[in-house]
Design a protein around this motif. Structure first.
Motif, PDB file in Angstrom:
ATOM      1  N   GLY A  23       0.791  -1.182   0.086  1.00  0.00           N
ATOM      2  CA  GLY A  23      -0.143   0.019   0.191  1.00  0.00           C
ATOM      3  C   GLY A  23       0.786   1.307   0.019  1.00  0.00           C
ATOM      4  N   THR A  24       0.238   2.389   0.616  1.00  0.00           N
ATOM      5  CA  THR A  24       1.298   3.544   0.659  1.00  0.00           C
ATOM      6  C   THR A  24       2.258   3.483   1.464  1.00  0.00           C
ATOM      7  N   SER A  25       2.460   2.478   2.512  1.00  0.00           N
ATOM      8  CA  SER A  25       3.760   2.390   3.204  1.00  0.00           C
ATOM      9  C   SER A  25       5.064   1.800   2.223  1.00  0.00           C
ATOM     10  N   GLY A  26       4.671   1.396   1.011  1.00  0.00           N
ATOM     11  CA  GLY A  26       5.725   0.790   0.097  1.00  0.00           C
ATOM     12  C   GLY A  26       6.202   1.745  -0.865  1.00  0.00           C
ATOM     13  N   GLN A  27       7.103   1.766  -1.345  1.00  0.00           N
ATOM     14  CA  GLN A  27       7.703   2.284  -2.541  1.00  0.00           C
ATOM     15  C   GLN A  27       7.439   1.611  -4.037  1.00  0.00           C
ATOM     16  N   PRO A  28       7.237   2.479  -5.142  1.00  0.00           N
ATOM     17  CA  PRO A  28       6.706   1.877  -6.371  1.00  0.00           C
ATOM     18  C   PRO A  28       8.027   0.840  -6.494  1.00  0.00           C
ATOM     19  N   LEU A  29       7.479  -0.355  -7.262  1.00  0.00           N
ATOM     20  CA  LEU A  29       8.329  -1.561  -7.439  1.00  0.00           C
ATOM     21  C   LEU A  29       8.434  -1.843  -9.065  1.00  0.00           C
ATOM     22  N   ASN A  30       7.471  -1.295  -9.661  1.00  0.00           N
ATOM     23  CA  ASN A  30       7.444  -1.823 -11.230  1.00  0.00           C
ATOM     24  C   ASN A  30       8.191  -0.756 -12.070  1.00  0.00           C
ATOM     25  N   GLU A  31       9.538  -1.219 -12.094  1.00  0.00           N
ATOM     26  CA  GLU A  31      10.541  -0.524 -13.032  1.00  0.00           C
ATOM     27  C   GLU A  31      10.939  -1.424 -14.301  1.00  0.00           C
ATOM     28  N   GLN A  32      11.184  -0.718 -15.377  1.00  0.00           N
ATOM     29  CA  GLN A  32      11.610  -1.450 -16.755  1.00  0.00           C
ATOM     30  C   GLN A  32      12.750  -2.347 -16.419  1.00  0.00           C
ATOM     31  N   GLY A  33      12.410  -3.465 -16.903  1.00  0.00           N
ATOM     32  CA  GLY A  33      13.486  -4.675 -16.631  1.00  0.00           C
ATOM     33  C   GLY A  33      13.286  -5.482 -15.538  1.00  0.00           C
ATOM     34  N   ARG A  34      12.668  -5.036 -14.324  1.00  0.00           N
ATOM     35  CA  ARG A  34      12.544  -5.789 -13.130  1.00  0.00           C
ATOM     36  C   ARG A  34      11.653  -6.997 -13.157  1.00  0.00           C
ATOM     37  N   VAL A  35      11.928  -8.009 -12.650  1.00  0.00           N
ATOM     38  CA  VAL A  35      11.437  -9.287 -12.511  1.00  0.00           C
ATOM     39  C   VAL A  35      11.279  -9.920 -11.248  1.00  0.00           C
ATOM     40  N   LEU A  36       9.931 -10.416 -10.949  1.00  0.00           N
ATOM     41  CA  LEU A  36       9.833 -11.004  -9.576  1.00  0.00           C
ATOM     42  C   LEU A  36      10.237 -12.468  -9.718  1.00  0.00           C
ATOM     43  N   VAL A  37      11.385 -12.910  -9.147  1.00  0.00           N
ATOM     44  CA  VAL A  37      11.931 -14.200  -9.185  1.00  0.00           C
ATOM     45  C   VAL A  37      11.106 -15.159  -8.300  1.00  0.00           C
ATOM     46  N   GLY A  38      10.821 -14.797  -7.186  1.00  0.00           N
ATOM     47  CA  GLY A  38      10.362 -15.539  -5.906  1.00  0.00           C
ATOM     48  C   GLY A  38      10.093 -14.746  -4.614  1.00  0.00           C
ATOM     49  N   GLU A  39       9.341 -15.648  -3.799  1.00  0.00           N
ATOM     50  CA  GLU A  39       8.729 -14.877  -2.579  1.00  0.00           C
ATOM     51  C   GLU A  39       8.826 -15.774  -1.587  1.00  0.00           C
ATOM     52  N   GLY A  40       8.638 -15.573  -0.305  1.00  0.00           N
ATOM     53  CA  GLY A  40       8.403 -16.575   0.745  1.00  0.00           C
ATOM     54  C   GLY A  40       8.513 -15.990   2.198  1.00  0.00           C
ATOM     55  N   VAL A  41       8.188 -16.537   3.174  1.00  0.00           N
ATOM     56  CA  VAL A  41       8.218 -16.158   4.608  1.00  0.00           C
ATOM     57  C   VAL A  41       9.760 -16.762   5.042  1.00  0.00           C
ATOM     58  N   LEU A  42      10.606 -15.880   5.730  1.00  0.00           N
ATOM     59  CA  LEU A  42      11.863 -16.213   6.479  1.00  0.00           C
ATOM     60  C   LEU A  42      11.924 -15.808   7.567  1.00  0.00           C
ATOM     61  N   THR A  43      12.549 -16.268   8.628  1.00  0.00           N
ATOM     62  CA  THR A  43      12.655 -15.978   9.944  1.00  0.00           C
ATOM     63  C   THR A  43      13.835 -14.968   9.934  1.00  0.00           C
ATOM     64  N   LYS A  44      13.682 -13.784  10.308  1.00  0.00           N
ATOM     65  CA  LYS A  44      14.969 -12.860  10.224  1.00  0.00           C
ATOM     66  C   LYS A  44      15.338 -12.772  11.687  1.00  0.00           C
TER      67      LYS A  44
END
Length: 228
Positions: A23-44
């Motif tokens: 939402g509004t708490s994040g930055q725009p992520l859609n940039e030319q050439g950018r690809v979402l490779v993967g996602e998941g939950v990790l314990t930090k």
């Protein structure tokens, strides 16, 4: 596979979904050439205790945030340029298993996957993205990385003087160079750590002496820090 997805509608939809979850708490992520490779939950491994975080691996950045509502809402977004990232595997230690370090010049921390397979897949994909980026840009991998902070719970006494006990009044502090937990008097000095910040940062007395000594060397050309 990444090259095939660059201009695909599926990739654009997935990135838009990530943006909407922050939402509004994040930055725009859609940039030319950018690809979402993967996602998941990790314990930090956070300062006080390990916490689950949602991670998104793109071909040029690593994004993570707090989980407000799983797969629907996240906040406190963090963006890490992959060109700065270096990974180091961690040995299993009791309850902390399947972990590795994510190291950058400004911040370094440990993360843990649910299984050994997830760990190997995450590390392989991140390293592949990093090597591809460096190869295309012609840049060299970052040589200086911020220290990983020792968790507060690892010690009840100052790791420098070995005497001062931590209480509600005698608070814990972290040396920004070595990452140790120290008391106020043992971290009263501040120096500029070039790769972390342009502002003076708190360091322990040992690191302050080490930095001061390095600066007095006639052939030292590293400015305010030899962060080795």
């Amino acid at each position: 596979m990444v090259d095939r997805l660059v201009n695909s509608e599926a990739n654009a939809r997935r990135i838009a979904m990530v943006e909407s979850c922050f939402g509004t708490s994040g930055q725009p992520l859609n940039e030319q050439g950018r690809v979402l490779v993967g996602e998941g939950v990790l314990t930090k491994m956070c300062r006080k205790k390990p916490k689950p975080r949602q991670f998104f691996l793109f071909n040029d950045i690593l994004v993570y945030g707090n989980i407000v509502l799983n797969k629907k809402k996240y906040n406190k977004q963090h963006l890490i340029p992959l060109e700065e990232v270096q990974l180091s595997s961690l040995e299993d230690d009791g309850q902390f298993r399947n972990g590795w370090l994510i190291k950058t010049p400004t911040k370094s921390f440990a993360v843990y996957a649910a299984t050994a397979t997830e760990k190997s897949e995450w590390m392989a994909h991140i390293n592949k993205c990093v090597s591809d980026l460096l190869r295309k840009s012609g840049k060299k991998a970052a040589e200086n990385h911020a220290a990983v902070w020792v968790p507060d719970s690892d010690t009840n006494i100052c790791m420098h003087c070995k005497k001062s006990q931590f209480t509600l009044i005698n608070r814990r502090h972290h040396c920004r160079k070595c990452g140790k937990v120290v008391c106020g008097p043992c971290s009263s000095k501040k120096v500029i750590l070039q790769h972390q910040s342009s502002k003076p940062l708190r360091v322990c007395l040992s690191c302050h002496d080490e930095i001061s000594s390095a600066q007095t060397q006639p052939n030292d050309s590293s400015g305010n820090l030899s962060n080795s």
